[in-house]
Motif scaffolding. Structure first.
Motif, PDB file in Angstrom:
ATOM      1  N   ASN A 150      87.786  38.951  99.184  1.00 16.74           N
ATOM      2  CA  ASN A 150      87.796  37.426  98.829  1.00 16.74           C
ATOM      3  C   ASN A 150      87.101  37.323  97.643  1.00 16.74           C
ATOM      4  OD1 ASN A 150      88.569  35.966 101.727  1.00 16.74           O
ATOM      5  ND2 ASN A 150      87.473  38.024 102.268  1.00 16.74           N
ATOM      6  N   GLY A 289      85.813  32.289 102.082  1.00 17.98           N
ATOM      7  CA  GLY A 289      86.533  33.241 101.397  1.00 17.98           C
ATOM      8  C   GLY A 289      87.873  32.714 101.091  1.00 17.98           C
ATOM      9  N   ASN A 290      88.508  32.831 100.073  1.00 25.91           N
ATOM     10  CA  ASN A 290      89.976  32.211 100.046  1.00 25.91           C
ATOM     11  C   ASN A 290      91.206  33.141 100.815  1.00 25.91           C
ATOM     12  OD1 ASN A 290      90.291  34.905  98.466  1.00 25.91           O
ATOM     13  ND2 ASN A 290      91.368  33.824  96.628  1.00 25.91           N
ATOM     14  N   ALA A 291      90.620  34.225 101.373  1.00 22.60           N
ATOM     15  CA  ALA A 291      91.573  34.780 102.037  1.00 22.60           C
ATOM     16  C   ALA A 291      91.105  34.641 103.510  1.00 22.60           C
ATOM     17  CB  ALA A 291      91.507  36.414 101.824  1.00 22.60           C
TER      18      ALA A 291
ATOM     19  N   LEU B  22      96.937  39.539  98.632  1.00 21.07           N
ATOM     20  CA  LEU B  22      95.575  39.220  98.390  1.00 21.07           C
ATOM     21  C   LEU B  22      95.259  40.269  97.143  1.00 21.07           C
ATOM     22  CD1 LEU B  22      93.118  37.950  99.383  1.00 21.07           C
ATOM     23  CD2 LEU B  22      93.005  39.865 101.254  1.00 21.07           C
ATOM     24  N   ASN B  26      93.647  38.181  93.990  1.00 20.74           N
ATOM     25  CA  ASN B  26      92.217  38.448  93.935  1.00 20.74           C
ATOM     26  C   ASN B  26      92.067  39.673  92.935  1.00 20.74           C
ATOM     27  OD1 ASN B  26      91.759  36.329  95.351  1.00 20.74           O
ATOM     28  ND2 ASN B  26      91.033  37.311  97.181  1.00 20.74           N
ATOM     29  N   ASP B 305      96.604  36.414 106.276  1.00 20.98           N
ATOM     30  CA  ASP B 305      95.308  36.249 105.093  1.00 20.98           C
ATOM     31  C   ASP B 305      94.088  36.762 105.703  1.00 20.98           C
ATOM     32  OD1 ASP B 305      96.901  35.581 103.206  1.00 20.98           O
ATOM     33  OD2 ASP B 305      96.680  33.491 103.383  1.00 20.98           O
ATOM     34  N   SER B 309      92.257  40.324 104.614  1.00 16.40           N
ATOM     35  CA  SER B 309      90.740  40.243 104.315  1.00 16.40           C
ATOM     36  C   SER B 309      90.052  41.292 104.640  1.00 16.40           C
ATOM     37  CB  SER B 309      90.058  38.963 104.553  1.00 16.40           C
ATOM     38  OG  SER B 309      88.750  39.090 104.326  1.00 16.40           O
TER      39      SER B 309
END
Lengths: 437, 437
Positions: A150, A289-291, B22, B26, B305, B309
């Motif tokens: 993330n 976290g962005n995920a 992801l 990221n 997502d 992660s």
């Protein structure tokens, strides 16, 4: 024990004693995980005459902690004396001799961690500090490893148990700040000089470490905008409650388009959020976290055993690094394959649990007394009971929560109850767990 | 990219697409952590013609997943096809070629993990499965590493989001099981055939993995005593609430003197426990260690997502193992030292936050209108307001919660308010955080 990882513990206060105790009490379990023993071979303390709540047999006690940091027979140094100057010198000396270091010293890491980490890197050793933040809650590992996929956007935490205890007391009992503080001092949660806790300095140290780990920025204690909880009044707490909020002392770090903000402050949180429900001396950290979205961690943020738990986790990591071969990966189930063991399965009949039971019964006299007599005959105590009168010509309902009882006994009682003519079909029975620590 | 870790993703469903997305979105942050890129170079899917919600540019698409498991140009294989037979063959083939494997396949690990882990051990590779339990919550890492100093005594978890969503709906809306299930299916939380979720099989798979990791026992799916939630009625939920409990679908594992007990079942929990307060599709796992006491973890247990992660966290671990030199320890702050970057600090004046404000004012006409006029003039909206009449000759109290506003603007408005003759000393102002995801 020739393959043991040899640990030198500098500082035998609450946490140091916890580490010695834990490595001894859990020695078998730890060896099952690591594949080799982790043993305290050296220790030092300021006052050698003091009584300790741990067994120091077989441990070489050093008068001067620097001898431990420099001892060729010590593989990993655990620094638990706190403070900044001596601790820093000891850690740098250990690093210089190629030793891994484990420390719970949040002030030192927050204020001088950049220098210490650079020295460790140059020597190819680790300085592990899980115990510096949120005690036994493995939040540093979660940030550095568990959330590694993330981009961490923000974090927020209740990271000072003393402050949270005080605010909880003020909320639940309507106490003033001064009274709640006095109570915390009486219980040993707060120091005689409570400045570090109630002014947010302790939280700011921890937040410095969390923010740097989350965002990949240098440690920067001076960047934290810190506000204590001394200005929170019972009146504010009451009004906040009336508006649907709780007041918590939060550490908050956010990363946005314009940079980062890092602040410790009393904060209103909607009462339905989990963070608002964490009371007493517990610590909680929430990461976004962005995920993964929001992930939360909570547990004991202080105390000898909880903090020692994190110190020993760091020691296990260090022990795995000391063994360079492929056999010393983190094993699949966390235990070395040859230490995986079958354990007997407790038969369901023997499981001990409290029970919830709902019976639909005819609306007759004497029903409740017959039911309770059966339970009593099987030695089953009743913790709670509700009898609901029927509406129109429905059944009456009896719901019972029992004390903890052997499954078999409960089932026998249940069969007896179900055989009663006035107990109808449609029995519900579920187990009850109380999660008392 | 010559030093990139090359990943083959087998299965491009919700999670597989999440992993591809992801690693691309990221990429910079992940490279800062690992010190080298992690790149999907190969992928396969059952239906190659389907539209995917991720960018497959530059990825070699294989018709036969076995070619990925065997490809010498793939360093790590990610298995995301589910099911037991084909997935097992693919994983064993990848292991046989010395590749690390990451899988989200809880059924396979729970039922055939012992064999798979032994094969991996023999070849010196890892089979990582963080994503198999509790989605994005890094609970496997917490058990295997973060709690490594403890003898784990017990664990309990809400580990099936579908079931928890259904019970939450039944509790909050008084819905029947059937109606809540239909709603969950409509929202995509439950499958057309919900058996795996509502009968507890999915939870039993996860609990099998948790229990083995916590106790160091072989994986034993058949040992789980599994009970679904189909028998929970609205009436039971209502009665439990009247008695101070919530009903949750729990996975529970305990280790006692007589052995272990491992069960999935509807369970009453006292309403004041955090576990009782976890609603909707969230997952929570509570661990009890003999040193740390209770530690809890919560977050999203499902979704592309969130699960991705955890998959990527495992890929980061694998990438660190692929680099054998000391430089590839987990770095001190989780980021490679040369990737640590200063970020600008947002000045407190520019911080955006909602505010709580309490003013003590004279009990005069027009006071509230003057206060609100000042806020309006500074473009500050009011989210909530309480005005309390004075008792005897005390001040009146006005408390306000504002919308999110720039600190500077709020401070300007506050100075203006404090200069009003009827506003007395003793202003309280704290920030408010809402933690909306």
């Amino acid at each position: 024990m020739s393959n043991a990882v040899r640990v030198g513990v500098i500082g035998l206060g609450t946490v140091g004693q916890g580490v010695v105790r834990l490595l001894k009490n859990n020695a078998a379990e730890i060896e099952r995980r690591v594949g080799r023993p982790i043993v305290v071979t050296h220790a030092s303390a300021r006052d050698l005459s003091r009584q300790r709540d741990c067994d120091l047999t077989g441990i070489t006690i050093a008068a001067d902690p620097m001898t431990i940091a420099r001892d060729a027979d010590v593989d990993v140094v655990v620094e638990l004396i706190g403070g900044k100057d001596v601790a820093r010198e000891l850690i740098l000396a250990a690093i210089a001799r190629g030793k891994h270091v484990v420390t719970a010293n949040k002030a030192l890491i927050a204020e001088q961690g950049n220098e210490i980490f650079a020295a460790a890197r140059a020597k190819g050793v680790i300085v592990a500090f899980e115990s510096a933040v949120a005690g036994g809650v493995p939040v540093i590992k979660a940030i550095r490893e568990g959330m590694a996929g993330n981009r961490i956007e923000s974090l927020a935490g209740i990271i000072n148990g003393t402050g949270n205890y005080i605010l909880t007391q003020m909320t639940e009992k309507g106490e003033s700040f001064a009274d709640a503080l006095a109570q915390a001092q009486k219980l040993g949660y707060a120091e005689a000089d409570p400045t570090f806790d109630v002014e947010g300095i302790d939280a700011a140290h921890k937040l410095t470490i969390l923010a740097a780990s989350a965002f990949g920025t240098p440690l920067s204690f001076k960047s934290v905008n810190t506000e204590g909880i001394t200005k929170v009044t019972p009146q504010d707490i009451t009004i906040a409650q009336a508006m649907g909020y709780r007041i918590k002392h939060l550490g908050i770090a956010k990363r946005g388009d314009n940079g980062v903000e890092v602040r410790v402050q009393p904060t209103l949180i909607p009462e339905n959020k989990l963070l608002a429900k964490v009371d007493g001396v517990l610590n909680t950290v929430l990461l976004k976290g962005n995920a993964v979205g929001q992930v939360g961690f909570y547990g004991r943020g202080a105390g000898g055993d909880a903090t020692a738990s994190a110190v020993v986790a760091d020691l296990v990591d260090a022990a795995r690094l000391l063994a360079a071969d492929a056999k010393h990966f983190v094993p699949s189930l966390g235990f070395q394959p040859d230490a995986i063991r079958e354990l007997p399965l407790v038969a369901m009949d023997d499981v001990q649990s409290a029970h919830y039971l709902r019976l639909q019964v005819a609306d007759e006299a004497g029903v409740l007394s017959r039911i309770t007599a059966i339970l009593a005959a099987h030695d089953i105590s009743i913790e709670a009971i509700i009898q609901r009168e029927p509406r129109d010509d429905e059944d009456a309902t009896i719901a019972i929560i029992t004390s903890v009882v052997q499954e078999k006994k409960f089932n026998e009682a249940l069969v007896e109850m179900q055989s009663l003519p006035f107990v109808h079909a449609g029995v519900s029975r579920f187990r009850v767990e109380h999660f008392n620590d």
